[in-house]
Design a protein around this motif. Structure first.
Motif, PDB file in Angstrom:
ATOM      1  N   ALA A 151       0.821  -1.209   0.000  1.00  0.00           N
ATOM      2  CA  ALA A 151       0.000   0.000   0.000  1.00  0.00           C
ATOM      3  C   ALA A 151       0.855   1.258   0.000  1.00  0.00           C
ATOM      4  CB  ALA A 151      -0.938  -0.003   1.206  1.00  0.00           C
ATOM      5  N   ASP A 152       1.952   1.252   0.744  1.00  0.00           N
ATOM      6  CA  ASP A 152       2.842   2.412   0.768  1.00  0.00           C
ATOM      7  C   ASP A 152       3.467   2.640  -0.602  1.00  0.00           C
ATOM      8  OD1 ASP A 152       2.943   2.917   3.833  1.00  0.00           O
ATOM      9  OD2 ASP A 152       3.390   0.776   3.600  1.00  0.00           O
ATOM     10  N   ILE A 153       3.917   1.555  -1.222  1.00  0.00           N
ATOM     11  CA  ILE A 153       4.518   1.665  -2.554  1.00  0.00           C
ATOM     12  C   ILE A 153       3.481   2.181  -3.547  1.00  0.00           C
ATOM     13  CG2 ILE A 153       5.624   0.381  -4.430  1.00  0.00           C
ATOM     14  CD1 ILE A 153       6.668  -1.578  -2.282  1.00  0.00           C
ATOM     15  N   ALA A 154       2.245   1.705  -3.424  1.00  0.00           N
ATOM     16  CA  ALA A 154       1.177   2.167  -4.318  1.00  0.00           C
ATOM     17  C   ALA A 154       0.897   3.649  -4.121  1.00  0.00           C
ATOM     18  CB  ALA A 154      -0.092   1.356  -4.077  1.00  0.00           C
ATOM     19  N   GLY A 155       1.127   4.160  -2.919  1.00  0.00           N
ATOM     20  CA  GLY A 155       0.872   5.565  -2.622  1.00  0.00           C
ATOM     21  C   GLY A 155       2.047   6.485  -2.892  1.00  0.00           C
ATOM     22  N   ASN A 156       3.038   5.990  -3.628  1.00  0.00           N
ATOM     23  CA  ASN A 156       4.249   6.787  -3.827  1.00  0.00           C
ATOM     24  C   ASN A 156       3.973   8.131  -4.495  1.00  0.00           C
ATOM     25  OD1 ASN A 156       3.781   5.909  -6.479  1.00  0.00           O
ATOM     26  ND2 ASN A 156       5.822   5.069  -6.784  1.00  0.00           N
ATOM     27  N   PHE A 157       2.997   8.177  -5.402  1.00  0.00           N
ATOM     28  CA  PHE A 157       2.737   9.435  -6.119  1.00  0.00           C
ATOM     29  C   PHE A 157       2.160  10.493  -5.192  1.00  0.00           C
ATOM     30  CE2 PHE A 157      -1.286   7.219  -6.461  1.00  0.00           C
ATOM     31  CZ  PHE A 157      -2.250   8.214  -6.363  1.00  0.00           C
ATOM     32  N   VAL A 158       1.491  10.069  -4.108  1.00  0.00           N
ATOM     33  CA  VAL A 158       0.954  11.019  -3.144  1.00  0.00           C
ATOM     34  C   VAL A 158       2.094  11.632  -2.327  1.00  0.00           C
ATOM     35  CG1 VAL A 158      -0.660  11.346  -1.241  1.00  0.00           C
ATOM     36  CG2 VAL A 158      -1.188   9.701  -3.029  1.00  0.00           C
ATOM     37  N   ALA A 159       3.140  10.847  -2.104  1.00  0.00           N
ATOM     38  CA  ALA A 159       4.271  11.325  -1.317  1.00  0.00           C
ATOM     39  C   ALA A 159       5.114  12.355  -2.058  1.00  0.00           C
ATOM     40  CB  ALA A 159       5.149  10.143  -0.893  1.00  0.00           C
ATOM     41  N   LEU A 160       5.265  12.204  -3.369  1.00  0.00           N
ATOM     42  CA  LEU A 160       6.149  13.101  -4.123  1.00  0.00           C
ATOM     43  C   LEU A 160       5.443  13.808  -5.278  1.00  0.00           C
ATOM     44  CD1 LEU A 160       8.930  14.283  -4.733  1.00  0.00           C
ATOM     45  CD2 LEU A 160       9.455  12.204  -6.041  1.00  0.00           C
ATOM     46  N   TRP A 161       4.816  13.058  -6.156  1.00  0.00           N
ATOM     47  CA  TRP A 161       4.315  13.624  -7.405  1.00  0.00           C
ATOM     48  C   TRP A 161       3.198  14.645  -7.201  1.00  0.00           C
ATOM     49  CZ3 TRP A 161       7.073   9.227  -7.414  1.00  0.00           C
ATOM     50  CH2 TRP A 161       7.921   8.969  -8.504  1.00  0.00           C
ATOM     51  N   VAL A 162       2.324  14.435  -6.222  1.00  0.00           N
ATOM     52  CA  VAL A 162       1.220  15.375  -5.992  1.00  0.00           C
ATOM     53  C   VAL A 162       1.761  16.754  -5.610  1.00  0.00           C
ATOM     54  CG1 VAL A 162      -0.697  15.943  -4.442  1.00  0.00           C
ATOM     55  CG2 VAL A 162      -0.552  13.667  -5.468  1.00  0.00           C
ATOM     56  N   GLY A 163       2.781  16.790  -4.765  1.00  0.00           N
ATOM     57  CA  GLY A 163       3.390  18.062  -4.383  1.00  0.00           C
ATOM     58  C   GLY A 163       4.055  18.755  -5.557  1.00  0.00           C
ATOM     59  N   VAL A 164       4.652  17.970  -6.433  1.00  0.00           N
ATOM     60  CA  VAL A 164       5.264  18.525  -7.641  1.00  0.00           C
ATOM     61  C   VAL A 164       4.205  19.197  -8.510  1.00  0.00           C
ATOM     62  CG1 VAL A 164       6.377  17.905  -9.833  1.00  0.00           C
ATOM     63  CG2 VAL A 164       7.244  16.962  -7.674  1.00  0.00           C
ATOM     64  N   LEU A 165       3.077  18.511  -8.695  1.00  0.00           N
ATOM     65  CA  LEU A 165       2.006  19.069  -9.519  1.00  0.00           C
ATOM     66  C   LEU A 165       1.389  20.309  -8.866  1.00  0.00           C
ATOM     67  CD1 LEU A 165       0.296  15.809 -10.808  1.00  0.00           C
ATOM     68  CD2 LEU A 165       1.694  17.422 -12.115  1.00  0.00           C
ATOM     69  N   GLU A 166       1.324  20.328  -7.528  1.00  0.00           N
ATOM     70  CA  GLU A 166       0.871  21.537  -6.829  1.00  0.00           C
ATOM     71  C   GLU A 166       1.725  22.729  -7.224  1.00  0.00           C
ATOM     72  OE1 GLU A 166      -0.780  21.701  -2.502  1.00  0.00           O
ATOM     73  OE2 GLU A 166       0.765  20.160  -2.557  1.00  0.00           O
ATOM     74  N   GLU A 167       3.036  22.523  -7.206  1.00  0.00           N
ATOM     75  CA  GLU A 167       3.964  23.610  -7.529  1.00  0.00           C
ATOM     76  C   GLU A 167       3.832  24.042  -8.986  1.00  0.00           C
ATOM     77  OE1 GLU A 167       8.795  24.447  -7.687  1.00  0.00           O
ATOM     78  OE2 GLU A 167       8.001  22.910  -6.336  1.00  0.00           O
TER      79      GLU A 167
END
Length: 223
Positions: A151-167
Motif C-alpha cells: 500500500a505504501d509503494i502504491a501511494g508513492n505518487f501522493v508522497a512526491l508527485w502530488v506536491g510537484v504538480l501543486e507547484e
C-alpha cells in the motif's frame, strides 16, 4: 541468474513502484526507458492490451500493470516481503493500494486537468481523501505496519508527485501538518527510506519536466 528488465519511464510513479519493489528484494534488473510518444515494438508486443508502462520482463515473460507486477515480484523473489503473510492484513494492503489507484489518482487528475469551479471541487475531493488516509495512519508508521509494503509503494505518487504538480499548477491543496499530521509524518518517513531515496527522481527534475509539459499546454489552451 534470471533476466529481469523493466520497461518504464523515469518520471512515472507507476514505474517507480516496480523499481522500489525490485530493490527491496535485492533483484538486479535492466531499466529500459520508453519514449511514450513513440512506443517501442517491445512495449507494444509485451503489453498489447493497454500498451502502457510499466512492464516487467522476467526471463522473457511480460507482466503488465504495476500492482499486478508488485504481487508477482513478491511471489517470485525472496527477500523483504511486500505483502504481509496474514490473509486479513493482505486484504487490507490490497484495499489501500486500490484506494490510491481508484480514488486518489482520479481525484488528482481532475485537479490537473480542470479549472475554476470544477478544479475547486476536485481539490475538496482530494482533501476528503487525505482525511481518510490521515485517519488510517494514526496508529501506524506505514500502511504496511513498521516497514513499507504494497500500500505504501502504491501511494508513492501522493508522497512526491502530488506536491510537484501543486507547484507546477500553482494550486494549493492545503496539505499541512496541522490538518494532516499523520499523513505528513508518513510522507517524510516514506521519502526518507533509503530504497525510496535511491529510486525516486530528484524533485527539481520532476518540476522541470512537468513545467515543460503542462505550462505550454495551458498557454495554448487559453489562446
Amino acid at each position: 541468474m534470471a533476466e529481469v528488465k523493466v520497461l518504464g519511464s523515469w518520471q512515472s510513479p507507476f514505474t517507480a513502484r516496480v523499481e522500489v519493489a525490485l530493490k527491496l528484494k535485492g533483484v538486479e534488473y535492466e531499466f529500459i526507458q520508453e519514449d511514450l510518444s513513440n512506443k517501442s515494438p517491445l512495449l507494444l508486443k509485451s503489453n498489447p492490451v493497454h500498451k502502457q508502462i510499466p512492464v516487467l520482463l522476467h526471463n522473457g515473460n511480460p507482466i503488465a500493470e504495476s500492482l499486478v507486477i508488485l504481487e508477482y515480484i513478491d511471489d517470485t523473489f525472496p527477500g523483504t516481503p511486500i505483502l504481509p503473510k496474514d490473509p486479513y492484513e493482505r486484504a487490507l494492503a490490497r484495499f489501500w493500494a486500490k484506494f490510491f489507484d481508484e480514488k486518489f489518482s482520479p481525484a488528482a487528475r481532475k485537479v490537473r486537468y480542470t479549472k475554476g469551479e470544477e478544479q475547486e471541487k476536485a481539490k475538496e475531493e482530494v482533501g476528503e481523501l487525505l482525511k481518510v488516509l490521515d485517519n488510517e495512519l494514526k496508529k501506524k508508521k506505514f500502511l504496511g505496519g513498521e516497514t513499507i509494503g504494497l500500500a505504501d509503494i502504491a501511494g508513492n505518487f501522493v508522497a512526491l508527485w502530488v506536491g510537484v504538480l501543486e507547484e507546477v499548477l500553482e494550486v494549493n491543496l492545503g496539505v499541512t501538518e496541522e490538518k494532516f499530521p499523520h499523513f505528513c509524518r508518513w510522507k517524510q518517513d516514506f521519502l526518507n527510506c533509503n530504497v525510496i531515496k535511491e529510486t525516486f527522481p530528484p524533485r527539481d527534475k520532476l518540476v522541470a519536466h512537468y513545467s515543460e509539459r503542462i505550462k505550454p499546454a495551458a498557454a495554448s489552451a487559453s489562446e
